[in-house]
Design a protein around this motif. Structure first.
Motif, mmCIF file in Angstrom:
data_model
loop_
_atom_site.group_PDB
_atom_site.id
_atom_site.type_symbol
_atom_site.label_atom_id
_atom_site.label_comp_id
_atom_site.label_asym_id
_atom_site.label_seq_id
_atom_site.Cartn_x
_atom_site.Cartn_y
_atom_site.Cartn_z
ATOM 1 N N SER A 145 0.809 -1.221 0.000
ATOM 2 C CA SER A 145 0.000 0.000 0.000
ATOM 3 C C SER A 145 0.841 1.270 0.000
ATOM 4 C CB SER A 145 -0.936 -0.002 1.212
ATOM 5 O OG SER A 145 -0.187 -0.066 2.423
ATOM 6 N N ASP A 146 2.081 1.171 0.470
ATOM 7 C CA ASP A 146 2.953 2.355 0.487
ATOM 8 C C ASP A 146 3.870 2.405 -0.737
ATOM 9 O OD1 ASP A 146 4.406 0.151 1.292
ATOM 10 O OD2 ASP A 146 5.459 1.180 2.942
ATOM 11 N N CYS A 147 3.604 1.581 -1.751
ATOM 12 C CA CYS A 147 4.374 1.574 -2.995
ATOM 13 C C CYS A 147 3.608 2.331 -4.071
ATOM 14 C CB CYS A 147 4.635 0.142 -3.463
ATOM 15 S SG CYS A 147 5.609 -0.867 -2.327
ATOM 16 N N VAL A 148 4.244 3.340 -4.665
ATOM 17 C CA VAL A 148 3.591 4.165 -5.684
ATOM 18 C C VAL A 148 4.248 3.907 -7.032
ATOM 19 C CG1 VAL A 148 2.960 6.498 -6.397
ATOM 20 C CG2 VAL A 148 3.080 5.930 -3.958
ATOM 21 N N TYR A 149 3.456 3.499 -7.990
ATOM 22 C CA TYR A 149 3.912 3.280 -9.365
ATOM 23 C C TYR A 149 4.383 4.617 -9.944
ATOM 24 C CZ TYR A 149 3.476 1.470 -14.210
ATOM 25 O OH TYR A 149 3.694 1.059 -15.512
ATOM 26 N N GLU A 150 5.536 4.604 -10.618
ATOM 27 C CA GLU A 150 6.158 5.855 -11.039
ATOM 28 C C GLU A 150 5.235 6.731 -11.881
ATOM 29 O OE1 GLU A 150 10.543 7.165 -12.447
ATOM 30 O OE2 GLU A 150 9.582 5.670 -13.733
ATOM 31 N N ASP A 151 4.507 6.132 -12.821
ATOM 32 C CA ASP A 151 3.640 6.947 -13.661
ATOM 33 C C ASP A 151 2.484 7.577 -12.889
ATOM 34 O OD1 ASP A 151 4.557 7.355 -16.304
ATOM 35 O OD2 ASP A 151 4.266 5.245 -16.754
ATOM 36 N N PRO A 183 11.308 -1.405 -18.058
ATOM 37 C CA PRO A 183 10.885 -2.788 -17.844
ATOM 38 C C PRO A 183 9.363 -2.907 -17.848
ATOM 39 C CG PRO A 183 11.513 -1.781 -15.756
ATOM 40 C CD PRO A 183 11.851 -0.777 -16.814
ATOM 41 N N LEU A 184 8.857 -4.082 -18.199
ATOM 42 C CA LEU A 184 7.408 -4.271 -18.270
ATOM 43 C C LEU A 184 6.855 -4.432 -16.861
ATOM 44 C CD1 LEU A 184 7.104 -6.663 -21.362
ATOM 45 C CD2 LEU A 184 7.117 -4.166 -21.286
ATOM 46 N N GLU A 185 6.400 -3.311 -16.295
ATOM 47 C CA GLU A 185 5.889 -3.274 -14.927
ATOM 48 C C GLU A 185 4.662 -2.365 -14.884
ATOM 49 O OE1 GLU A 185 10.121 -3.812 -12.508
ATOM 50 O OE2 GLU A 185 9.357 -1.793 -12.877
ATOM 51 N N VAL A 186 3.667 -2.759 -14.081
ATOM 52 C CA VAL A 186 2.417 -2.007 -14.020
ATOM 53 C C VAL A 186 1.642 -2.493 -12.792
ATOM 54 C CG1 VAL A 186 1.073 -3.636 -15.422
ATOM 55 C CG2 VAL A 186 0.503 -1.198 -15.482
#
Length: 421
Positions: A145-151, A183-186
């Protein structure tokens, strides 16, 4: 149906040169055809001896700022970082939330190591964006929950800009999401939407496209809420064709076009693009534009809309090439039915595979009217199928070259857009 599909929109065959072209208004052969690390420095050349745009070229944001526009940027920069002149701030953007390199990790924002310490590439205007970094435990497999996707960070910066903007002041906003790029991440919720796709790279690629598509919609809605949409021109473009290399693990498919990213075949340089916004006349909305437009043409186009001269006097004093950009607003607005662009030189490093080294620039292809001529060895001499990768895929596209020699290979890309003949 609110915009124009730009069916013949051309860029460079990979990312950094296209980004240098957009910001400087020049064909990459006159600004940068290399994908060298942004830390590169040639001490013998204080003007052009850096990755990206030579420091004495004027950026599009500088032009817009001189016309009274507020200027802001979010996302991937990849147009130089060696000196303050090369940064988004140095190129005229008042604020930015960005990363400098070709790519970083979407969850840790890392780009490698220095002295065994991870290098975080995330910047807020002129300083590290330390307050926005994730815990080091964040990853594609650990989206706590404390991880924010860069975009999502870049998207929030765009929202902040719009929320704080006074609509009585004109705005030039450059939003360059990291996605869709390695890298392929989402976020996992988007991956789950495509669980029916059995090939993981293709599944991830679809999920990343879907994520960005949803974010574009959210930004458009915000512009409408602010009462800004009717006076706005929105341009969307890829910075190269989809990557089909690495036996399909890069995730893209350019079918029916030949080749992909890293190639001067149509699959590498003819990209998805559209123009939209309330500024587009109603009679032009929902149409497909077949006239040639290049990524570097937006420099002169936005300058014309802003009423500012696109001439780069600073570059002229440094004896650097002038802009190659052409004003496309008369075409988009319907004042003319013919694109002012009829010729597109296609550049490359020499040799073409040495994009990560300091090598000469060549023109190994050119489009003139309906004809396209390629010379030398052209990589990715191949086509994917409607479904790629598939269960039978066992193929490396970069191993296949078309030898056009000095005499060249000639294609009629209007009658034969897939370059089969």
């Amino acid at each position: 149906a609110e915009g124009i599909e730009l069916d013949r929109h051309y860029v460079f065959k990979y990312c950094s040169p296209t980004r240098s072209a957009i910001q400087s208004g020049r064909n990459p052969i006159h600004v940068n055809v290399l994908n060298i690390p942004p830390t590169f420095h040639n001490v013998t050349d204080p003007v052009s001896g850096f990755q990206g745009i030579p420091r004495n070229m004027t950026g599009i944001a500088e032009k817009m700022k001189s016309a009274g526009y507020a200027t802001h940027m979010a996302g991937k920069w990849d147009a130089g970082m060696a000196t303050p002149d090369h940064s988004p701030l140095g190129r005229g953007y008042e604020t930015s939330l960005h990363y400098f390199h070709h790519a970083n990790d979407y969850w840790t924002y890392d780009v490698g190591q220095c002295s065994k310490e991870n290098i975080v590439d995330l910047w807020h205007t002129d300083e590290p964006a330390r307050a926005l970094t994730n815990p080091k435990t964040c990853s594609q497999s650990n989206q706590a929950s404390d991880c924010v996707y860069e975009d999502q960070l870049f998207e929030q910066h765009v929202f902040d800009v719009l929320d704080n903007h006074d609509p009585s002041t004109p705005l030039f906003l450059f939003w360059a999401p990291h996605s869709i790029h390695a890298p392929l991440e989402v976020p996992q919720e988007y991956v789950d939407k495509f669980s029916f796709i059995d090939k993981k790279p293709r599944q991830m690629y679809h999920a990343m496209v879907n994520f960005i598509d949803s974010r574009i919609g959210m930004i458009v809605n915000k512009l409408k809420e602010k009462g800004m949409f009717e006076d706005t021109l929105i341009v969307m473009s890829a910075d190269n064709g989809g990557p089909i290399y690495s036996n399909g693990s890069a995730g893209a498919n350019n079918w029916p076009l030949r080749g992909g990213k890293m190639s001067n075949f149509e699959g590498g340089v003819r990209v998805n693009a559209f123009a939209s916004g309330g500024l587009i006349p109603k009679e032009r909305r929902g149409t497909k534009e077949e006239g040639y437009i290049c990524g570097w043409d937006w420099y002169a186009t936005f300058c014309a809309i802003a009423g500012v001269d696109p001439t780069d006097e600073k570059a002229a004093k440094a004896k650097l090439p002038p802009i190659d950009s052409l004003n496309m607003w008369p075409l988009l607005s319907g004042q003319t039915k013919t694109s002012p662009r009829n010729i597109i030189p296609l550049g490359s490093p020499d040799p073409p595979e040495e994009r990560m080294s300091v090598v000469p620039t060549i023109v190994n292809g050119i489009i003139v009217g309906e004809w396209k001529l390629l010379v030398g060895n052209i990589s990715q001499d191949s086509w994917t199928g409607p479904r790629y990768p598939n269960v039978t895929t066992n193929w490396e596209s970069t191993a296949h070259h078309l030898s056009c020699g000095t005499g060249g290979c000639l294609f009629n890309i209007k009658n034969d857009p897939t370059e089969h003949v």
